[in-house]
Scaffold this motif. Structure first.
Motif, PDB file in Angstrom:
ATOM      1  N   UNK A   1       0.867  -1.314  -0.076  1.00 48.69           N
ATOM      2  CA  UNK A   1      -0.354   0.117  -0.125  1.00 48.69           C
ATOM      3  C   UNK A   1       0.872   1.343  -0.282  1.00 48.69           C
ATOM      4  N   UNK A   2       2.091   1.642   0.780  1.00 52.32           N
ATOM      5  CA  UNK A   2       2.881   2.572   0.942  1.00 52.32           C
ATOM      6  C   UNK A   2       3.916   2.532  -0.561  1.00 52.32           C
ATOM      7  N   UNK A   3       3.908   1.499  -1.779  1.00 47.90           N
ATOM      8  CA  UNK A   3       4.082   1.791  -3.019  1.00 47.90           C
ATOM      9  C   UNK A   3       3.141   2.451  -3.774  1.00 47.90           C
ATOM     10  N   UNK A   4       1.857   1.750  -3.562  1.00 46.69           N
ATOM     11  CA  UNK A   4       1.030   2.167  -4.183  1.00 46.69           C
ATOM     12  C   UNK A   4      -0.145   3.751  -3.857  1.00 46.69           C
ATOM     13  N   UNK A   5       0.729   4.051  -2.697  1.00 42.93           N
ATOM     14  CA  UNK A   5       0.642   4.906  -2.792  1.00 42.93           C
ATOM     15  C   UNK A   5       1.614   6.296  -3.433  1.00 42.93           C
TER      16      UNK A   5
ATOM     17  N   UNK B   1      -2.795   0.424 -10.832  1.00 43.73           N
ATOM     18  CA  UNK B   1      -3.448   1.179 -11.511  1.00 43.73           C
ATOM     19  C   UNK B   1      -4.428   0.844 -11.068  1.00 43.73           C
ATOM     20  N   UNK B   2      -4.314  -0.227 -10.799  1.00 49.31           N
ATOM     21  CA  UNK B   2      -5.666  -0.653 -10.264  1.00 49.31           C
ATOM     22  C   UNK B   2      -6.358   0.148  -8.912  1.00 49.31           C
ATOM     23  N   UNK B   3      -5.862  -0.060  -8.009  1.00 44.87           N
ATOM     24  CA  UNK B   3      -5.440   0.400  -6.531  1.00 44.87           C
ATOM     25  C   UNK B   3      -5.786   2.106  -6.844  1.00 44.87           C
ATOM     26  N   UNK B   4      -5.814   2.774  -7.682  1.00 44.70           N
ATOM     27  CA  UNK B   4      -6.429   3.900  -7.832  1.00 44.70           C
ATOM     28  C   UNK B   4      -7.386   4.237  -8.750  1.00 44.70           C
TER      29      UNK B   4
ATOM     30  N   UNK C   1       7.036  -3.133  -4.503  1.00 46.73           N
ATOM     31  CA  UNK C   1       7.173  -2.474  -5.694  1.00 46.73           C
ATOM     32  C   UNK C   1       5.316  -2.366  -5.944  1.00 46.73           C
ATOM     33  N   UNK C   2       4.700  -2.425  -4.646  1.00 46.40           N
ATOM     34  CA  UNK C   2       2.873  -2.422  -5.042  1.00 46.40           C
ATOM     35  C   UNK C   2       1.989  -3.993  -5.397  1.00 46.40           C
ATOM     36  N   UNK C   3       2.878  -4.922  -5.300  1.00 42.30           N
ATOM     37  CA  UNK C   3       2.513  -6.268  -5.312  1.00 42.30           C
ATOM     38  C   UNK C   3       1.569  -6.753  -4.157  1.00 42.30           C
ATOM     39  N   UNK C   4       0.567  -7.252  -4.370  1.00 48.62           N
ATOM     40  CA  UNK C   4      -0.451  -7.472  -3.008  1.00 48.62           C
ATOM     41  C   UNK C   4       0.614  -8.767  -2.576  1.00 48.62           C
ATOM     42  N   UNK C   5       0.700  -8.855  -0.977  1.00 44.73           N
ATOM     43  CA  UNK C   5       1.534 -10.096  -0.337  1.00 44.73           C
ATOM     44  C   UNK C   5       1.117 -11.553  -1.658  1.00 44.73           C
ATOM     45  N   UNK C   6      -0.176 -11.861  -1.868  1.00 49.83           N
ATOM     46  CA  UNK C   6      -0.927 -13.085  -2.019  1.00 49.83           C
ATOM     47  C   UNK C   6      -0.299 -12.986  -3.693  1.00 49.83           C
ATOM     48  N   UNK C   7      -0.780 -12.039  -4.068  1.00 50.08           N
ATOM     49  CA  UNK C   7       0.087 -11.994  -5.420  1.00 50.08           C
ATOM     50  C   UNK C   7       1.133 -12.781  -5.587  1.00 50.08           C
ATOM     51  N   UNK C   8       1.805 -11.766  -4.737  1.00 56.21           N
ATOM     52  CA  UNK C   8       3.296 -11.616  -4.790  1.00 56.21           C
ATOM     53  C   UNK C   8       3.869 -13.417  -4.635  1.00 56.21           C
ATOM     54  N   UNK C   9       3.162 -13.934  -3.374  1.00 48.49           N
ATOM     55  CA  UNK C   9       3.730 -15.156  -3.044  1.00 48.49           C
ATOM     56  C   UNK C   9       3.691 -16.609  -4.162  1.00 48.49           C
TER      57      UNK C   9
END
Lengths: 254, 437
Positions: A76-80, A109-112, B394-402
């Motif tokens: 989330x920090x990254x996406x912020x 992009x999805x996050x935003x 880099x913004x990839x959620x944990x489950x997806x990264x895993x």
């Protein structure tokens, strides 16, 4: 308004306190350098800001664009809009940089609430950003950082930064392990990415990267605290006299 | 082994021998049953079967292939057909018996001869069958292989003539129809790849019906000088389907062999892959992937027997184990006194996704030559936390990264499946399993 506001930040790893009350404010468009000797807490600060779980924040707060950043997951920090260029970029066999960056970009992009970028637009963007850090296409189709030279790894970090267009980029010892040519390429890339909306924090041990980057503010970190703040001339003074002069100065004032 | 199990198999064995006089094959069955009577089913005290108990699988009131009328293929089998099937020779074993009537042979005879084993053993190929069938039992003494030999019936023979390149791969489907009763299938195949010939061979398993199936299969492949054999086994069966699959590959001339064994679903699965390098300069690659969940148990036993100098073998097995699944890897490498300049590598890597999953891994090197290069290594662990943090940062959620990391871990093996439609098929199965959003 401040983009980043750090107040009285304390953090420990395995029960040992490394950050002992950091205060720092960074505005959009600014570049801050944080210098300090080994063990002063520079990389710990970068890790805590990016959300690495090995560190425990024991006191203080970090506000990023008005939001409590310490409550957010690393993703989330990254996406912020936060980006950390790693001191030691990780090698990940089997995941290509292209695929990885595309996934990261589309997650952001999805996050935003935006649609995923289509293949053609992504390719165009990639080509444009590749030029910025003089990185070769073939490198990006390979597994992330696998078998990359030190310089290639750091260029890949800046390439990712260029692609993800963060509001705040933290460069953690991006100059370490670079020869003079690679340093110039990386620094040029960073300079091209500076703009009025973006803030950059450069963490470094040496002055040489700052020759290229010309930061607005230089902070000296010692024993987990910022003990001195000045202009880029402070970096030159440190280079000349070493960190001992600061240590002496601090112990006198303390 | 229980007395009831012994009596049952003994009775069936005598019935088969009296109902099907088959010359050489009958003699082999006799030999097999004597060996089986001496060894019995391998129990937990047998070092080779320490972690895999198959004895309980013999409790069900199975029917054997020779007791069955030739059936029709269950309608559900179509869902198990592999991609690329329309370009392949599709050979069907139903409940352990090769069914020429249900199989589709697309290759011309000049490229490939496919026959029932009985026909080959009594016809033009009788000498080949005599010199190669069950030759592997001289190398590996195993009760289950002996049991398979005791019941050789409705086997398969494949001959790839000199210099033939088989343009259509061979897909072998082991179909068990357990609609009416449990099935003990014991398919037996012999494949001879002559000089400078090239064969793609794929085996897969499918059980329909709600009763249990147990497949105890033996496949023997002979690779002659300059031959190339690409072998792939895909196991994606139901949880009440168990199997012991033994593949022996003898490289009798300097040749190239690549094997990939992928296990995704099933009950108790034991895979034996034995490579016997009988000529100097042989090259062999063995890959394996087990991606397990539920209570699936997969035991991969491999053996590389280096008998002549200058052979190269590389073995790479990887596993991802979730829920209550269990895995075993046992990799044996023999380097005999004459096998100088052997290069033999072995690696086994495992990721455990749950506290209830477990794996036992054991390299076993026996080296009797002094000028060799051998290495082995095994790891059991969790996902690389550093890599996970890198992706998340880099913004990839944990489950997806895993799932990205697991996919990459598995794909490292899948890459070695030569046939493209099959490789993509396995990649899709893995993607579905690992759920990349």
């Amino acid at each position: 308004m401040h983009m980043l506001k750090i107040e009285d930040l304390h953090a420990s790893v395995e029960g040992r306190e490394i950050l002992r009350g950091i205060n720092l404010e960074v505005k959009a468009g600014e570049m801050h350098a944080i210098m300090g000797p080994n063990g002063s807490g520079k990389s710990t600060l970068a890790s805590v800001l990016a959300g690495r779980q090995d560190y425990e924040v024991t006191r203080g707060s970090v506000t990023f664009r008005g939001k409590d950043m310490l409550e957010m997951s690393p993703e989330d920090r990254a996406r912020e809009g936060l980006f950390l260029a790693f001191q030691y970029p990780v090698e990940i066999p089997g995941v290509s940089t292209t695929n990885f960056v595309k996934t990261a970009l589309n997650e952001k992009r999805k996050y935003h609430g935006q649609e995923p970028m289509d293949a053609a637009a992504f390719l165009k963007l990639m080509k444009e950003k590749m030029k910025l850090v003089e990185i070769d296409r073939s490198l990006l189709t390979r597994s992330i950082n696998e078998g990359f030279s030190g310089g290639e790894k750091k260029r890949n970090e800046i390439f990712q930064m260029a692609m993800l267009e963060p509001d705040l980029a933290i460069l953690d010892e991006t100059d370490s392990g670079l020869d003079i040519d690679a340093l110039r390429i990386v620094a040029n890339g960073v300079n091209k990415l500076r703009n009025q909306q973006r803030a950059v924090i450069v963490i470094t041990h040496y002055q040489r990267l700052l020759d290229y980057l010309q930061p607005d503010v230089v902070h000296v970190l010692l024993n987990g605290r910022i003990v001195k703040t000045g202009t880029k001339e402070l970096a030159l003074e440190l280079e000349e006299k070493g960190y001992d002069f600061i240590k002496d100065e601090v112990s006198i004032t303390a | 082994m229980k007395a009831t199990q012994t009596a049952y198999l003994q009775d069936r064995f005598h019935r088969l021998q009296s109902s099907d006089p088959a010359g050489f094959l009958e003699m082999l069955r006799d030999r097999g049953f004597s060996a089986f009577s001496r060894s019995g089913l391998p129990g937990p005290k047998n070092e080779e079967w320490k972690y895999t108990d198959v004895t309980a699988l013999f409790d069900a009131p199975y029917r054997l292939a020779f007791e069955e009328e030739t059936g029709a293929l269950p309608a559900a089998w179509k869902s198990g057909r592999l991609p690329g099937a329309r370009q392949a020779n599709e050979l069907v074993f139903l409940n352990g018996r090769y069914e020429p009537g249900l199989s589709v042979i697309r290759s011309p005879k000049e490229e490939l001869e496919i026959l029932p084993l009985e026909t080959a053993a009594s016809g033009a190929y009788s000498e080949l069958v005599k010199s190669h069938l069950d030759k592997s039992s001289e190398v590996v003494k195993d009760g289950l292989q002996a049991l398979n030999t005791s019941f050789i019936y409705g086997g398969l023979f494949i001959h790839v003539p000199e210099r033939a390149t088989v343009s259509h791969p061979v897909y072998i489907y082991h179909v068990a129809d357990t609609t009416h009763h449990p099935v003990l299938a014991q398919p037996r195949s012999l494949v001879i790849v002559e000089r400078a010939a090239f064969l793609d061979l794929v085996e897969t398993f499918m059980t329909t019906g709600s009763h249990d199936s147990f497949t105890n299969g033996v496949l023997e492949i002979v690779a002659n000088l300059d031959a190339r054999v690409e072998y792939c086994r895909i196991q994606n069966d139901v949880p009440h389907a168990s199997s012991v699959s033994t593949t022996h590959i003898r490289q009798t001339g300097k040749s190239f062999v690549n094997t990939v064994v992928v296990s995704l679903n099933g009950g108790v699965i034991r895979n034996n892959v034995n490579l016997i390098l009988e000529a100097a300069g042989n090259e062999a690659h063995m890959y394996g992937l087990y991606l397990l969940k539920g209570q699936t148990h997969v035991d991969n036993h491999t053996m590389v027997d280096n008998r002549q100098p200058n052979c190269f073998s590389n073995e790479y097995y990887k596993g991802i184990l979730d829920e209550k699944s269990t895995g075993v890897f046992n990799g044996k490498i023999f380097v005999r006194p004459d096998a100088q300049k052997t290069n033999a590598y072995q690696s086994n890597k495992n990721i455990l996704l749950s506290d209830d999953a477990s794996v036992n891994t054991k390299p076993q090197l026996e080296i009797y030559a002094d000028d060799v290069k051998c290495s082995h290594g095994c790891t059991v662990g969790q996902l690389d936390e550093e890599a996970l943090f890198y992706l998340r940062s880099r913004g990839i959620p944990a489950a997806h990264a895993r799932s990205m990391l697991l996919h990459a871990f598995a794909d490292d093996i899948v890459q070695h499946i030569r046939l493209e439609p099959l490789r993509e098929h396995v990649q899709h199965l893995i993607t579905d399993r690992l759920f990349i959003p």
